[in-house]
Design an enzyme around this catalytic site. Sequence first.
Site, PDB file in Angstrom:
ATOM      1  N   GLY A  56       2.273   7.361  12.386  1.00 42.11           N
ATOM      2  CA  GLY A  56       1.678   8.359  11.501  1.00 42.11           C
ATOM      3  C   GLY A  56       2.498   8.582  10.251  1.00 42.11           C
ATOM      4  O   GLY A  56       3.031   7.640   9.673  1.00 42.11           O
TER       5      GLY A  56
ATOM      6  N   ASP B 118      -3.894  -6.801  11.375  1.00 39.70           N
ATOM      7  CA  ASP B 118      -3.175  -7.170  10.143  1.00 39.70           C
ATOM      8  C   ASP B 118      -2.853  -5.877   9.390  1.00 39.70           C
ATOM      9  O   ASP B 118      -3.752  -5.219   8.872  1.00 39.70           O
ATOM     10  CB  ASP B 118      -4.065  -8.099   9.289  1.00 39.70           C
TER      11      ASP B 118
ATOM     12  N   GLY C  79      -0.347   0.718   3.749  1.00 40.84           N
ATOM     13  CA  GLY C  79       0.290   1.736   2.904  1.00 40.84           C
ATOM     14  C   GLY C  79      -0.562   2.010   1.666  1.00 40.84           C
ATOM     15  O   GLY C  79      -0.687   3.152   1.221  1.00 40.84           O
ATOM     16  N   ASP C  80      -1.152   0.957   1.115  1.00 36.51           N
ATOM     17  CA  ASP C  80      -2.001   1.117  -0.080  1.00 36.51           C
ATOM     18  C   ASP C  80      -3.276   1.892   0.272  1.00 36.51           C
ATOM     19  O   ASP C  80      -3.739   2.734  -0.509  1.00 36.51           O
ATOM     20  CB  ASP C  80      -2.372  -0.252  -0.652  1.00 36.51           C
TER      21      ASP C  80
HETATM   22  O1  RIB Z   1       0.856  -3.768   0.043  1.00 37.62           O
HETATM   23  C1  RIB Z   1       0.263  -5.014   0.212  1.00 37.62           C
HETATM   24  C2  RIB Z   1       0.366  -5.785  -1.051  1.00 37.62           C
HETATM   25  O2  RIB Z   1       1.712  -6.075  -1.307  1.00 37.62           O
HETATM   26  C3  RIB Z   1      -0.331  -7.125  -1.029  1.00 37.62           C
HETATM   27  O3  RIB Z   1      -1.662  -7.051  -1.444  1.00 37.62           O
HETATM   28  C4  RIB Z   1       0.554  -7.963  -1.926  1.00 37.62           C
HETATM   29  O4  RIB Z   1      -0.078  -8.395  -3.089  1.00 37.62           O
HETATM   30  C5  RIB Z   1       1.774  -7.118  -2.222  1.00 37.62           C
HETATM   31  O5  RIB Z   1       1.691  -6.545  -3.457  1.00 37.62           O
END
Ligand code: RIB
Length: 311
Positions: A228, A249, A254-255
């Site tokens: 978390g 995967d 994080g994004d």
């Molecule tokens: O956070 C994942 C990303 O890290 C990938 O898409 C890769 O391009 C790197 O920037």
Amino acid sequence: MAKIPRIAVVGSANIDLTTFTDRFPKPGETIFGQKFDLGFGGKGANQATAAKLCGASVFMVARVGSDLFGPATIENFKKLGIDTTHVKQVPGVSSGVAPIFVESSGQNRIFVVKGANDELKPADVDAAADLLKTVDCIVLQFEIPLETVYYTVAFARKSGIRCILNPAPGQPIDIKAVEGLDYFVPNESEAETITGMPVKNVEDAKKCAEKLLSYGIRRVIITLGANGSLLAGKEGMEHLPAFPVKSIDSTGAGDAFIGSFAVFLGEGLPEREAVRRANLYAGLSTTGVGTQKSFYDRARFDAEWAARSKS
Ligand code: RIB
């Protein structure tokens, strides 16, 4: 109906070259990988995509290369409905690329070659200033020059715009340059790199967050993968657990967290609630392969949230 947040991402765009493998070759050894995937990635582009899929109006400020990936990346933004007025091709430079290796556990290892991302300069932020002044939130990462990150943090502070900084990939920074920042959102290893403190568990994360807060950052959120995340401010800290998922995967999780968090917050949810939803959005992204292509749209997310938040 919730407000539609306006979000600008000043950040990177890469092409992800992902190999799925059981193990890594030894020096001098050649082995077979199981599968390969080519996709649009880059931390900035991924966060912009997550924000768009969650329902925000999204503006990207980025640089791409003068190779075949450059126009394809711009086209991908357009297809997603992300504003590309300030996404430009840089002559004579390659696009950012990321060779990624994913083990059978879903754990990843990533190399990033920054290419054109390194050409995004403070002057480009100035060129986008009129647009940036109209957004509710600016989102930044560390795949562009740090001077541009610091400049944009200062711009956001001066303009009274909420700013979320994801210090990824982790690297030593001038912590004074991010003083007064609204949200600093590292994962465990990024938090370690920046503070020099180990982050192996929630207790470590709390100590690390305390140190980061002492630098004058308003809120720290340390994402902890399957554990978390920790939400920390001067008033206190709370560990918010992840939702169980079948992860294949974890690349881009994080994004997914950052992009969705920016939207939930922009819609007016309290921070704690925004973090809880972002935890789920990030977890769900690990159930598919790749980064952007594994992100849920808002309708699918809302259905999952409705089912899981009851339990
Ligand atoms: O956070 C994942 C990303 O890290 C990938 O898409 C890769 O391009 C790197 O920037």
